[in-house]
Design a protein around this motif. Structure first.
Motif, PDB file in Angstrom:
ATOM      1  N   SER A   1      19.522  -3.408  -0.780  1.00 19.41           N
ATOM      2  CA  SER A   1      18.268  -3.709  -1.478  1.00 19.41           C
ATOM      3  C   SER A   1      17.265  -2.587  -1.242  1.00 19.41           C
ATOM      4  O   SER A   1      17.358  -1.848  -0.267  1.00 19.41           O
ATOM      5  N   ALA A   2      16.292  -2.479  -2.145  1.00 24.09           N
ATOM      6  CA  ALA A   2      15.303  -1.404  -2.044  1.00 24.09           C
ATOM      7  C   ALA A   2      14.009  -1.844  -2.718  1.00 24.09           C
ATOM      8  O   ALA A   2      13.962  -2.865  -3.405  1.00 24.09           O
ATOM      9  N   THR A   3      12.969  -1.045  -2.532  1.00 27.08           N
ATOM     10  CA  THR A   3      11.684  -1.315  -3.160  1.00 27.08           C
ATOM     11  C   THR A   3      11.028  -0.001  -3.536  1.00 27.08           C
ATOM     12  O   THR A   3      11.529   1.081  -3.202  1.00 27.08           O
ATOM     13  N   PHE A   4       9.918  -0.073  -4.231  1.00 28.96           N
ATOM     14  CA  PHE A   4       9.148   1.123  -4.568  1.00 28.96           C
ATOM     15  C   PHE A   4       7.705   0.727  -4.838  1.00 28.96           C
ATOM     16  O   PHE A   4       7.376  -0.457  -4.953  1.00 28.96           O
ATOM     17  N   TYR A   5       6.852   1.740  -4.913  1.00 30.64           N
ATOM     18  CA  TYR A   5       5.415   1.529  -5.081  1.00 30.64           C
ATOM     19  C   TYR A   5       4.875   2.658  -5.951  1.00 30.64           C
ATOM     20  O   TYR A   5       5.412   3.777  -5.900  1.00 30.64           O
ATOM     21  N   PRO A   6       3.852   2.435  -6.754  1.00 29.05           N
ATOM     22  CA  PRO A   6       3.338   3.491  -7.628  1.00 29.05           C
ATOM     23  C   PRO A   6       2.581   4.565  -6.840  1.00 29.05           C
ATOM     24  O   PRO A   6       1.380   4.449  -6.587  1.00 29.05           O
ATOM     25  N   GLU A   7       3.289   5.588  -6.456  1.00 27.37           N
ATOM     26  CA  GLU A   7       2.711   6.659  -5.639  1.00 27.37           C
ATOM     27  C   GLU A   7       3.476   7.955  -5.884  1.00 27.37           C
ATOM     28  O   GLU A   7       4.568   7.946  -6.476  1.00 27.37           O
ATOM     29  N   GLU A   8       2.933   9.043  -5.423  1.00 31.93           N
ATOM     30  CA  GLU A   8       3.587  10.335  -5.579  1.00 31.93           C
ATOM     31  C   GLU A   8       4.954  10.315  -4.898  1.00 31.93           C
ATOM     32  O   GLU A   8       5.104   9.811  -3.775  1.00 31.93           O
TER      33      GLU A   8
ATOM     34  N   ARG B   1       0.854  -1.185   0.000  1.00 28.81           N
ATOM     35  CA  ARG B   1       0.000   0.000   0.000  1.00 28.81           C
ATOM     36  C   ARG B   1       0.895   1.242   0.000  1.00 28.81           C
ATOM     37  O   ARG B   1       2.103   1.151   0.293  1.00 28.81           O
ATOM     38  N   PRO B   2       0.328   2.401  -0.323  1.00 29.22           N
ATOM     39  CA  PRO B   2       1.137   3.634  -0.341  1.00 29.22           C
ATOM     40  C   PRO B   2       1.724   3.943   1.038  1.00 29.22           C
ATOM     41  O   PRO B   2       1.172   3.575   2.073  1.00 29.22           O
ATOM     42  N   GLY B   3       2.842   4.644   1.017  1.00 36.64           N
ATOM     43  CA  GLY B   3       3.450   5.118   2.249  1.00 36.64           C
ATOM     44  C   GLY B   3       4.348   4.127   2.959  1.00 36.64           C
ATOM     45  O   GLY B   3       4.878   4.448   4.034  1.00 36.64           O
ATOM     46  N   MET B   4       4.556   2.947   2.390  1.00 32.69           N
ATOM     47  CA  MET B   4       5.375   1.924   3.040  1.00 32.69           C
ATOM     48  C   MET B   4       6.776   1.819   2.466  1.00 32.69           C
ATOM     49  O   MET B   4       7.718   1.441   3.164  1.00 32.69           O
ATOM     50  N   ALA B   5       6.927   2.082   1.177  1.00 30.61           N
ATOM     51  CA  ALA B   5       8.142   1.713   0.457  1.00 30.61           C
ATOM     52  C   ALA B   5       9.386   2.398   1.024  1.00 30.61           C
ATOM     53  O   ALA B   5      10.442   1.763   1.155  1.00 30.61           O
TER      54      ALA B   5
ATOM     55  N   VAL C   1      10.469   5.879 -13.469  1.00 31.84           N
ATOM     56  CA  VAL C   1      11.254   4.981 -12.613  1.00 31.84           C
ATOM     57  C   VAL C   1      11.897   3.888 -13.452  1.00 31.84           C
ATOM     58  O   VAL C   1      13.086   3.589 -13.304  1.00 31.84           O
ATOM     59  N   TRP C   2      11.109   3.292 -14.332  1.00 27.39           N
ATOM     60  CA  TRP C   2      11.669   2.252 -15.204  1.00 27.39           C
ATOM     61  C   TRP C   2      12.793   2.824 -16.059  1.00 27.39           C
ATOM     62  O   TRP C   2      13.818   2.164 -16.285  1.00 27.39           O
ATOM     63  N   GLY C   3      12.611   4.046 -16.527  1.00 25.80           N
ATOM     64  CA  GLY C   3      13.654   4.665 -17.325  1.00 25.80           C
ATOM     65  C   GLY C   3      14.937   4.862 -16.537  1.00 25.80           C
ATOM     66  O   GLY C   3      16.039   4.586 -17.033  1.00 25.80           O
ATOM     67  N   LEU C   4      14.809   5.331 -15.299  1.00 26.15           N
ATOM     68  CA  LEU C   4      15.973   5.531 -14.449  1.00 26.15           C
ATOM     69  C   LEU C   4      16.681   4.210 -14.169  1.00 26.15           C
ATOM     70  O   LEU C   4      17.915   4.117 -14.238  1.00 26.15           O
TER      71      LEU C   4
ATOM     72  N   GLU D   1      12.235   8.743  -4.522  1.00 30.38           N
ATOM     73  CA  GLU D   1      12.625   7.681  -3.597  1.00 30.38           C
ATOM     74  C   GLU D   1      13.599   6.706  -4.253  1.00 30.38           C
ATOM     75  O   GLU D   1      14.580   6.273  -3.634  1.00 30.38           O
ATOM     76  N   VAL D   2      13.328   6.343  -5.497  1.00 34.47           N
ATOM     77  CA  VAL D   2      14.213   5.405  -6.195  1.00 34.47           C
ATOM     78  C   VAL D   2      15.562   6.062  -6.462  1.00 34.47           C
ATOM     79  O   VAL D   2      16.617   5.430  -6.303  1.00 34.47           O
ATOM     80  N   HIS D   3      15.543   7.310  -6.854  1.00 30.03           N
ATOM     81  CA  HIS D   3      16.803   8.030  -7.084  1.00 30.03           C
ATOM     82  C   HIS D   3      17.620   8.088  -5.793  1.00 30.03           C
ATOM     83  O   HIS D   3      18.844   7.861  -5.800  1.00 30.03           O
ATOM     84  N   SER D   4      16.962   8.346  -4.681  1.00 28.66           N
ATOM     85  CA  SER D   4      17.655   8.388  -3.393  1.00 28.66           C
ATOM     86  C   SER D   4      18.254   7.034  -3.042  1.00 28.66           C
ATOM     87  O   SER D   4      19.396   6.952  -2.570  1.00 28.66           O
ATOM     88  N   ALA D   5      17.486   5.965  -3.269  1.00 29.85           N
ATOM     89  CA  ALA D   5      17.987   4.618  -2.964  1.00 29.85           C
ATOM     90  C   ALA D   5      19.221   4.298  -3.798  1.00 29.85           C
ATOM     91  O   ALA D   5      20.193   3.709  -3.289  1.00 29.85           O
ATOM     92  N   LEU D   6      19.213   4.686  -5.063  1.00 25.75           N
ATOM     93  CA  LEU D   6      20.383   4.453  -5.914  1.00 25.75           C
ATOM     94  C   LEU D   6      21.584   5.243  -5.401  1.00 25.75           C
ATOM     95  O   LEU D   6      22.705   4.724  -5.351  1.00 25.75           O
ATOM     96  N   GLU D   7      21.361   6.487  -5.010  1.00 29.30           N
ATOM     97  CA  GLU D   7      22.464   7.302  -4.485  1.00 29.30           C
ATOM     98  C   GLU D   7      23.028   6.716  -3.203  1.00 29.30           C
ATOM     99  O   GLU D   7      24.220   6.878  -2.909  1.00 29.30           O
TER     100      GLU D   7
END
Length: 296
Positions: free
Chosen positions: A105-112, A81-85, A148-151, A117-123
């Motif tokens: 390791s990291a995860t993500f969810y389709p949310e604002e 659900r939103p707000g967890m990733a 996100v997929w593009g990144l 968040e994904v960029h931060s996890a990569l950094e």
């Protein structure tokens, strides 16, 4: 039957320094207890009894993977659900900082805010992501995920994707067409299809044929437990032999209803059905491919 105590001898006989497992789970304690309760109840996304073999505290589970000889393993988390990733990613990255053999390791969810968040996890050093469309109840093709997929395609960091329709399909969220829609737009995405795409094995192998950075993990496939519900078609085995660099070891530890050794035993006995799935293939699956994908 092979036992866990036999595992170090098994990989040593192959000439390996150990194992690399791309699909293991470590979760915050409260969430893990909820996940185990769902398995205990054979909940609607599970579909049948699923006893947890390695029901123990985190320290015991870490000790167990090291006794097995997992030189590198993941802490895959996934949001439903939103707000967890973001919190789950923080947990996984903190664990990797404390335990160097745990791959960041990291995860993500389709949310604002998901792209940030994904960029931060990569950094912060994430080397693998995990998403679970069946549990999360979302379509991989949602517009908010496109950047996100593009990144991730640009970064080359692998994403373990549970989008196959097993163990229980979720119409609208699972199936090979969902991943194919992403790959059409981002053909260089390094996607690792969990569970070899069960039960749509052939369709996901087709995607691996068409897209050079699609891989598939072995998680639970070929074990007696999985063969009873979603048997792998024997006629597809030569296709596994033809792409030894695209199949990677996964297990689902600790959430498996049998000893870890049985996953390895199940892979080894494939050679009785397809001789080309030999020691060289096992070395690639159990070590080389994971090493390359995870950059370890």
């Amino acid at each position: 039957m092979m036992r866990d105590t036999d595992v170090p001898q098994w990989w040593a006989k192959l000439g390996l320094p150990g194992l690399i497992d791309i699909h293991t789970h470590f979760l915050p304690e409260r969430m893990l207890q909820r996940v185990w309760a769902h398995f205990d109840e054979a909940g609607p996304l599970i579909g049948r009894p699923w006893p947890i073999t390695y029901r123990a505290d985190e320290a015991s589970r870490l000790a167990q993977v090291r006794r097995l000889g997992l030189r590198h393993f993941t802490a895959l988390t996934y949001a439903h659900r939103p707000g967890m990733a973001a919190d789950l990613t923080n947990f996984a990255l903190d664990l990797a900082a404390a335990e160097p053999d745990c791959v960041p390791s990291a995860t993500f969810y389709p949310e604002e805010g998901v792209l940030d968040e994904v960029h931060s996890a990569l950094e912060r050093g994430a080397r693998v992501f995990k998403i679970h469309a069946q549990v999360g109840g979302f379509d991989l093709r949602e517009p908010v995920l496109d950047p996100v997929w593009g990144l991730l395609a640009e970064s080359g960091v692998p994403v373990v994707v549970h989008v196959g329709s097993g163990p229980v399909p979720r119409p609208g969220f699972t199936g090979p067409d969902k991943l194919e829609g992403v790959l059409r737009r981002h053909p260089q995405l390094t996607a690792v299809v969990a569970h070899l795409g069960a039960p749509e094995y052939g369709e996901f192998l087709d995607l691996a044929d068409r897209y050079p950075r699609v891989h598939l993990d072995t998680t639970m496939v070929f074990t007696d437990f999985f063969e009873a519900a979603a048997p792998f078609p024997p006629e597809l085995l030569p296709r596994l032999a033809s792409m030894p660099e695209r199949i990677v070891l996964g297990s689902d530890f600790p959430n498996i209803p049998y000893p870890y050794a049985h996953q390895l035993e199940a892979l080894e006995r494939l050679r009785d059905k397809e001789p080309a799935l030999d020691d060289e293939w096992l070395r690639a699956v159990c070590w080389s491919n994971g090493k390359r994908l995870l950059g370890v």
